[in-house]
Design a protein around this motif. Structure first.
Motif, PDB file in Angstrom:
ATOM      1  N   ARG A 105      41.432  45.533  51.132  1.00 22.92           N
ATOM      2  CA  ARG A 105      42.588  46.762  50.686  1.00 22.92           C
ATOM      3  C   ARG A 105      41.967  48.076  50.590  1.00 22.92           C
ATOM      4  N   THR A 106      42.991  48.978  50.656  1.00 25.52           N
ATOM      5  CA  THR A 106      42.709  50.448  50.493  1.00 25.52           C
ATOM      6  C   THR A 106      43.003  50.751  48.881  1.00 25.52           C
ATOM      7  N   GLU A 107      42.454  51.589  48.403  1.00 24.49           N
ATOM      8  CA  GLU A 107      43.059  52.310  47.296  1.00 24.49           C
ATOM      9  C   GLU A 107      42.938  51.013  46.155  1.00 24.49           C
ATOM     10  N   LEU A 108      41.601  50.761  45.985  1.00 24.23           N
ATOM     11  CA  LEU A 108      41.324  49.469  44.969  1.00 24.23           C
ATOM     12  C   LEU A 108      41.210  49.975  43.663  1.00 24.23           C
ATOM     13  N   MET A 109      42.190  49.540  42.831  1.00 20.97           N
ATOM     14  CA  MET A 109      42.210  49.957  41.488  1.00 20.97           C
ATOM     15  C   MET A 109      41.425  49.387  40.417  1.00 20.97           C
ATOM     16  N   PHE A 110      40.981  50.130  39.390  1.00 15.12           N
ATOM     17  CA  PHE A 110      40.026  49.534  38.432  1.00 15.12           C
ATOM     18  C   PHE A 110      40.790  50.006  37.235  1.00 15.12           C
ATOM     19  N   PRO A 111      41.993  49.109  36.744  1.00 21.56           N
ATOM     20  CA  PRO A 111      42.842  49.623  35.636  1.00 21.56           C
ATOM     21  C   PRO A 111      42.089  50.079  34.252  1.00 21.56           C
ATOM     22  N   GLU A 112      40.953  49.175  33.978  1.00 20.84           N
ATOM     23  CA  GLU A 112      40.486  49.421  32.806  1.00 20.84           C
ATOM     24  C   GLU A 112      39.851  50.708  32.532  1.00 20.84           C
ATOM     25  N   VAL A 113      39.296  51.507  33.669  1.00 21.62           N
ATOM     26  CA  VAL A 113      38.715  52.562  33.514  1.00 21.62           C
ATOM     27  C   VAL A 113      39.456  53.656  34.331  1.00 21.62           C
ATOM     28  N   GLY A 114      40.661  53.386  34.931  1.00 25.46           N
ATOM     29  CA  GLY A 114      41.555  54.499  35.475  1.00 25.46           C
ATOM     30  C   GLY A 114      40.883  54.961  36.766  1.00 25.46           C
ATOM     31  N   LEU A 115      40.092  54.311  37.369  1.00 28.55           N
ATOM     32  CA  LEU A 115      39.445  54.769  38.648  1.00 28.55           C
ATOM     33  C   LEU A 115      39.820  53.749  39.669  1.00 28.55           C
TER      34      LEU A 115
ATOM     35  N   GLY B 215      27.740  59.066  42.196  1.00 34.14           N
ATOM     36  CA  GLY B 215      28.326  58.575  40.893  1.00 34.14           C
ATOM     37  C   GLY B 215      29.557  57.971  41.049  1.00 34.14           C
ATOM     38  N   GLN B 216      30.369  58.195  42.101  1.00 28.08           N
ATOM     39  CA  GLN B 216      31.674  57.466  42.088  1.00 28.08           C
ATOM     40  C   GLN B 216      31.418  56.055  42.623  1.00 28.08           C
ATOM     41  N   VAL B 217      30.624  56.277  43.941  1.00 28.48           N
ATOM     42  CA  VAL B 217      30.096  54.575  44.295  1.00 28.48           C
ATOM     43  C   VAL B 217      29.502  53.702  43.431  1.00 28.48           C
ATOM     44  N   LEU B 218      28.574  54.201  42.879  1.00 29.30           N
ATOM     45  CA  LEU B 218      27.942  53.470  41.920  1.00 29.30           C
ATOM     46  C   LEU B 218      28.676  52.920  40.554  1.00 29.30           C
ATOM     47  N   THR B 219      29.612  53.681  40.255  1.00 34.38           N
ATOM     48  CA  THR B 219      30.585  53.320  39.082  1.00 34.38           C
ATOM     49  C   THR B 219      31.625  52.038  39.640  1.00 34.38           C
ATOM     50  N   TYR B 220      31.995  52.453  41.167  1.00 31.90           N
ATOM     51  CA  TYR B 220      32.784  51.442  41.703  1.00 31.90           C
ATOM     52  C   TYR B 220      32.121  50.061  42.130  1.00 31.90           C
ATOM     53  N   LEU B 221      30.909  50.073  42.282  1.00 35.52           N
ATOM     54  CA  LEU B 221      29.878  49.206  42.327  1.00 35.52           C
ATOM     55  C   LEU B 221      29.759  48.241  41.342  1.00 35.52           C
ATOM     56  N   ALA B 222      29.550  49.083  40.327  1.00 32.19           N
ATOM     57  CA  ALA B 222      29.574  48.313  38.745  1.00 32.19           C
ATOM     58  C   ALA B 222      30.804  47.464  38.431  1.00 32.19           C
ATOM     59  N   MET B 223      31.980  48.276  38.499  1.00 31.05           N
ATOM     60  CA  MET B 223      33.268  47.719  38.279  1.00 31.05           C
ATOM     61  C   MET B 223      33.531  46.480  39.049  1.00 31.05           C
ATOM     62  N   GLU B 224      33.512  46.569  40.332  1.00 35.39           N
ATOM     63  CA  GLU B 224      33.580  45.195  41.051  1.00 35.39           C
ATOM     64  C   GLU B 224      32.552  44.181  40.877  1.00 35.39           C
ATOM     65  N   ARG B 225      31.468  44.540  40.467  1.00 32.36           N
ATOM     66  CA  ARG B 225      30.570  43.401  40.236  1.00 32.36           C
ATOM     67  C   ARG B 225      31.168  42.658  38.744  1.00 32.36           C
ATOM     68  N   LYS B 226      31.408  43.351  38.097  1.00 36.33           N
ATOM     69  CA  LYS B 226      31.870  43.045  36.858  1.00 36.33           C
ATOM     70  C   LYS B 226      33.430  42.081  37.050  1.00 36.33           C
ATOM     71  N   CYS B 227      34.187  42.514  38.127  1.00 33.25           N
ATOM     72  CA  CYS B 227      35.629  41.915  38.267  1.00 33.25           C
ATOM     73  C   CYS B 227      35.032  40.611  39.262  1.00 33.25           C
ATOM     74  N   SER B 228      34.055  40.660  40.062  1.00 34.03           N
ATOM     75  CA  SER B 228      33.781  39.482  40.694  1.00 34.03           C
ATOM     76  C   SER B 228      32.407  38.752  40.423  1.00 34.03           C
ATOM     77  N   PRO B 229      32.322  38.353  39.263  1.00 39.96           N
ATOM     78  CA  PRO B 229      30.727  37.435  38.908  1.00 39.96           C
ATOM     79  C   PRO B 229      30.668  36.389  40.092  1.00 39.96           C
ATOM     80  N   GLY B 230      29.331  36.369  40.071  1.00 41.59           N
ATOM     81  CA  GLY B 230      28.878  35.542  41.085  1.00 41.59           C
ATOM     82  C   GLY B 230      28.917  35.878  42.453  1.00 41.59           C
ATOM     83  N   ARG B 231      29.487  36.647  43.127  1.00 44.90           N
ATOM     84  CA  ARG B 231      29.667  37.393  44.346  1.00 44.90           C
ATOM     85  C   ARG B 231      28.918  38.475  44.515  1.00 44.90           C
ATOM     86  N   GLN B 232      28.159  38.595  45.678  1.00 43.59           N
ATOM     87  CA  GLN B 232      27.610  39.558  46.137  1.00 43.59           C
ATOM     88  C   GLN B 232      28.210  40.721  46.435  1.00 43.59           C
ATOM     89  N   VAL B 233      28.008  42.020  46.014  1.00 44.95           N
ATOM     90  CA  VAL B 233      28.871  43.081  46.047  1.00 44.95           C
ATOM     91  C   VAL B 233      27.832  44.412  46.369  1.00 44.95           C
TER      92      VAL B 233
END
Length: 151
Positions: free
Chosen positions: A34-44, A72-90
């Motif tokens: 998808r495009t525009e992947l939202m991380f609602p818990e942080v509003g990013l 900084g943005q991409v590092l934050t997105y990386l952390a958020m996606e790893r949190k949302c996708s435990p056990g997946r390589q991100v």
């Protein structure tokens, strides 16, 4: 300044959308999630999310010129996606036409593992980004054509 940010955002979105439409041409082993992947818990929101044939997820940030803000943005997105996708390589991807030397060096020295993708210059047209800066003071004068006199 706010107008400049809004304009850059619009250009970046157009470039991202063009890249996403042609993802199979640029990265044949990946598919668009998808495009525009939202991380609602942080509003990013990340610009794009893909998955490859090895089931590796990638979160993307698109910039015209990547600097420490994009890093900084991409590092934050990386952390958020790893949190949302435990056990997946991100992995994180920072895509731009140009990169500040300092972030390339930071990525290497700190072993951040961010993929830094130089966007194809043809995508500049998608975001109406000039391919080079033109110095208006150095544009040569070309006189108009003179029509031949009638005999």
């Amino acid at each position: 300044m706010a107008d400049d940010l809004a304009e850059d955002f619009a250009h970046e979105c157009a470039i991202r959308d063009s890249y996403a439409r042609r993802l199979v041409d640029f990265r044949p082993q990946e598919r668009l999630v998808r495009t525009e992947l939202m991380f609602p818990e942080v509003g990013l929101r990340a610009d794009m999310k893909t998955v490859d044939t090895n089931n590796v997820l990638r979160v993307w940030e698109f910039k015209i010129q990547a600097d420490y803000n994009g890093l900084g943005q991409v590092l934050t997105y990386l952390a958020m996606e790893r949190k949302c996708s435990p056990g997946r390589q991100v992995r994180a991807v920072l895509a731009a036409f140009e990169f500040a030397d300092s972030i390339i060096e930071a990525n290497e020295i700190l072993n951040l593992g961010i993929e830094m993708i130089t966007l194809p210059s043809m995508l500049r047209r998608a975001g109406t980004v000039p391919s080079q800066v033109v110095d208006a003071d150095n544009i040569p004068f070309i006189p108009p054509a003179v029509e031949p006199a009638e005999s």
